[in-house]
Design a protein around this motif. Structure first.
Motif, PDB file in Angstrom:
ATOM      1  N   THR A 199     -26.713  18.262  -9.962  1.00 55.58           N
ATOM      2  CA  THR A 199     -25.845  18.984 -10.886  1.00 55.58           C
ATOM      3  C   THR A 199     -24.432  18.431 -10.838  1.00 55.58           C
ATOM      4  OG1 THR A 199     -27.144  20.990 -10.560  1.00 55.58           O
ATOM      5  CG2 THR A 199     -24.954  21.254 -11.526  1.00 55.58           C
TER       6      THR A 199
ATOM      7  N   GLU B  72     -20.366  18.442 -11.101  1.00 51.17           N
ATOM      8  CA  GLU B  72     -19.361  19.409 -10.706  1.00 51.17           C
ATOM      9  C   GLU B  72     -18.605  19.902 -11.935  1.00 51.17           C
ATOM     10  OE1 GLU B  72     -16.823  17.621  -7.874  1.00 51.17           O
ATOM     11  OE2 GLU B  72     -18.331  17.455  -6.330  1.00 51.17           O
ATOM     12  N   GLY B  73     -18.244  21.213 -11.931  1.00 49.14           N
ATOM     13  CA  GLY B  73     -17.378  21.720 -12.956  1.00 49.14           C
ATOM     14  C   GLY B  73     -18.071  21.994 -14.281  1.00 49.14           C
ATOM     15  N   PRO B  74     -17.672  22.950 -14.725  1.00 54.06           N
ATOM     16  CA  PRO B  74     -18.426  23.242 -15.926  1.00 54.06           C
ATOM     17  C   PRO B  74     -18.497  21.954 -16.820  1.00 54.06           C
ATOM     18  CG  PRO B  74     -16.291  24.467 -15.708  1.00 54.06           C
ATOM     19  CD  PRO B  74     -16.546  23.708 -14.496  1.00 54.06           C
TER      20      PRO B  74
ATOM     21  N   THR C 271     -11.364  20.002 -21.340  1.00 55.10           N
ATOM     22  CA  THR C 271     -12.697  20.383 -20.882  1.00 55.10           C
ATOM     23  C   THR C 271     -13.119  21.770 -21.346  1.00 55.10           C
ATOM     24  OG1 THR C 271     -12.261  19.106 -18.882  1.00 55.10           O
ATOM     25  CG2 THR C 271     -14.186  20.523 -18.867  1.00 55.10           C
TER      26      THR C 271
ATOM     27  N   ASP D  87     -14.704  25.118 -21.002  1.00 51.44           N
ATOM     28  CA  ASP D  87     -15.730  25.554 -20.058  1.00 51.44           C
ATOM     29  C   ASP D  87     -16.983  24.681 -20.120  1.00 51.44           C
ATOM     30  OD1 ASP D  87     -16.574  26.279 -22.548  1.00 51.44           O
ATOM     31  OD2 ASP D  87     -17.163  28.325 -22.018  1.00 51.44           O
ATOM     32  N   LYS D  88     -16.856  23.466 -20.627  1.00 56.00           N
ATOM     33  CA  LYS D  88     -18.032  22.623 -20.805  1.00 56.00           C
ATOM     34  C   LYS D  88     -18.473  21.992 -19.485  1.00 56.00           C
ATOM     35  CE  LYS D  88     -19.661  22.467 -24.096  1.00 56.00           C
ATOM     36  NZ  LYS D  88     -20.550  23.469 -24.737  1.00 56.00           N
ATOM     37  N   GLU D  89     -19.763  22.037 -19.219  1.00 55.95           N
ATOM     38  CA  GLU D  89     -20.322  21.446 -18.017  1.00 55.95           C
ATOM     39  C   GLU D  89     -20.528  19.941 -18.210  1.00 55.95           C
ATOM     40  OE1 GLU D  89     -23.925  23.495 -17.178  1.00 55.95           O
ATOM     41  OE2 GLU D  89     -22.914  25.276 -16.395  1.00 55.95           O
ATOM     42  N   GLY D  90     -20.444  19.226 -17.098  1.00 56.75           N
ATOM     43  CA  GLY D  90     -20.667  17.789 -17.156  1.00 56.75           C
ATOM     44  C   GLY D  90     -19.958  17.065 -16.032  1.00 56.75           C
TER      45      GLY D  90
ATOM     46  N   ASP E 254     -20.327  16.977 -26.368  1.00 54.59           N
ATOM     47  CA  ASP E 254     -20.543  17.460 -25.009  1.00 54.59           C
ATOM     48  C   ASP E 254     -21.745  16.766 -24.376  1.00 54.59           C
ATOM     49  OD1 ASP E 254     -22.847  18.678 -26.028  1.00 54.59           O
ATOM     50  OD2 ASP E 254     -22.087  20.726 -25.843  1.00 54.59           O
TER      51      ASP E 254
ATOM     52  N   VAL F 122     -15.054  15.619 -19.742  1.00 58.06           N
ATOM     53  CA  VAL F 122     -16.343  15.369 -19.098  1.00 58.06           C
ATOM     54  C   VAL F 122     -16.969  14.126 -19.725  1.00 58.06           C
ATOM     55  CG1 VAL F 122     -16.777  17.786 -18.526  1.00 58.06           C
ATOM     56  CG2 VAL F 122     -17.638  16.862 -20.703  1.00 58.06           C
TER      57      VAL F 122
ATOM     58  N   GLU G 105     -27.816  16.810 -14.172  1.00 51.85           N
ATOM     59  CA  GLU G 105     -27.791  17.943 -15.105  1.00 51.85           C
ATOM     60  C   GLU G 105     -26.363  18.158 -15.613  1.00 51.85           C
ATOM     61  OE1 GLU G 105     -29.353  21.410 -13.263  1.00 51.85           O
ATOM     62  OE2 GLU G 105     -31.415  20.656 -13.221  1.00 51.85           O
TER      63      GLU G 105
END
Length: 310
Positions: free
Chosen positions: A6, A8-10, A90, A92-95, A124, A200, A252
């Protein structure tokens, strides 16, 4: 690395653009790399030391151009005129965390261009653009399953379509369909022509390799309302080498994508010219890209020209 890892960070100089968000001070950003380290070394493709001095001197006499112009590309359909004056785009986007440090110089004089407004925007981790979530999902919807039943004839009539071809390779602008603005931002170059964004690592969508869009605006004015006036002297895209993209695909949420990926060599926009074409210089832990990536590049632009990408 496994798929379960996974992260880090949204039209010209009179063309007006307006950024209505107040600029938070005029201070320039320091190039900060992954883990808080200050980015060191010359930018990708940039001459340094005596070589740069000699080149700049030669340019002054008209003997040679000190730096190649960075390739102009299509703006694409998903540009929104800078709603957000910010460096961290960024939300709240994960990546995988990406710190992108850019340098803008005049390709004829080698001098840095200060106080330029630089836009960046990208999809994204799953290929979605903010402002266009419904139309950009996975690269433009479901691909047709049937072959064309006939051969077109005659000359097309009427106005061109308002949408862009699936895959986002067209330059026809689309109006936003929602109010989201993640992974978009504009910031000011410092005295050295540098600007840094935190974002991200982008994902991919059908028909395009992994990329980031950019515009450079000059001859405008920074005011309490943001950036006003001027013109776009450069419209381009940044690209990522295959090694980094393959590494990201093991992490992920990138690993959950079911969209077929277009490689760098297959892309119809990237001109295969390396740094001149927008290929980023990347630094990251080859054993764990999820920790973050530092990307750098120098853009050689022609400030007196207008390149709006349309």
């Amino acid at each position: 690395m496994t798929g379960n890892q996974t992260a880090e960070g949204p039209k010209h100089k009179k063309d007006l653009t307006r950024r209505k968000v107040v600029v938070a001070g005029a201070g320039a950003a320091v190039a900060v790399g992954v883990g808080g380290a200050v980015a060191a070394g010359a930018f990708a493709g940039e001459k340094s030391g005596k070589a740069a001095t000699a080149s700049a001197s030669s340019t002054a006499t008209g003997a040679e151009v000190c730096y190649q112009l960075t390739s102009e590309t299509t703006e694409g359909p998903y540009y929104i005129d800078a709603d957000k004056i910010r460096q961290d785009i960024t939300e709240d986007k994960e990546g995988i965390p990406l710190t992108l440090t850019l340098k803008v110089i005049d390709s004829e004089t080698c001098k840095p261009i200060a106080n330029a407004a630089v836009d960046i925007w990208h999809c994204d981790a799953l290929g979605i653009y903010s402002g266009y979530e419904s139309s950009s999902a996975g690269g433009g919807g479901t691909a047709p399953t049937d072959a064309p039943s006939g051969v077109p004839s005659g000359t097309p009539t009427g106005e061109p379509p308002s949408g862009a071809p699936t895959g986002g390779t067209g330059g026809v602008h689309q109006e936003p369909t929602d109010d989201e603005r993640y992974l978009r931002g504009t910031w000011r170059t410092d005295k050295q022509g540098r600007v840094t964004f935190k974002t991200v690592f982008p994902g991919w969508y059908r028909g395009r390799c992994v990329h980031i869009h950019t515009k450079v605006h000059v001859d405008g004015e920074w005011t309490d309302a943001g950036y006003e006036g001027g013109h776009a002297c450069h419209t381009g895209q940044f690209f990522f080498d295959e090694e980094s993209v393959l590494a990201s695909a093991e992490v992920e949420p990138y690993s959950t994508s079911t969209t077929e990926r277009t490689t760098l060599s297959e892309d119809t926009i990237y001109d295969q010219s390396g740094t001149t074409g927008g290929l980023l210089k990347l630094k990251y832990d080859k054993k764990n890209i999820a920790k973050g990536v530092l990307g750098t590049i120098t853009m050689g632009v022609a400030p007196d020209e207008t390149n709006d990408g349309t």
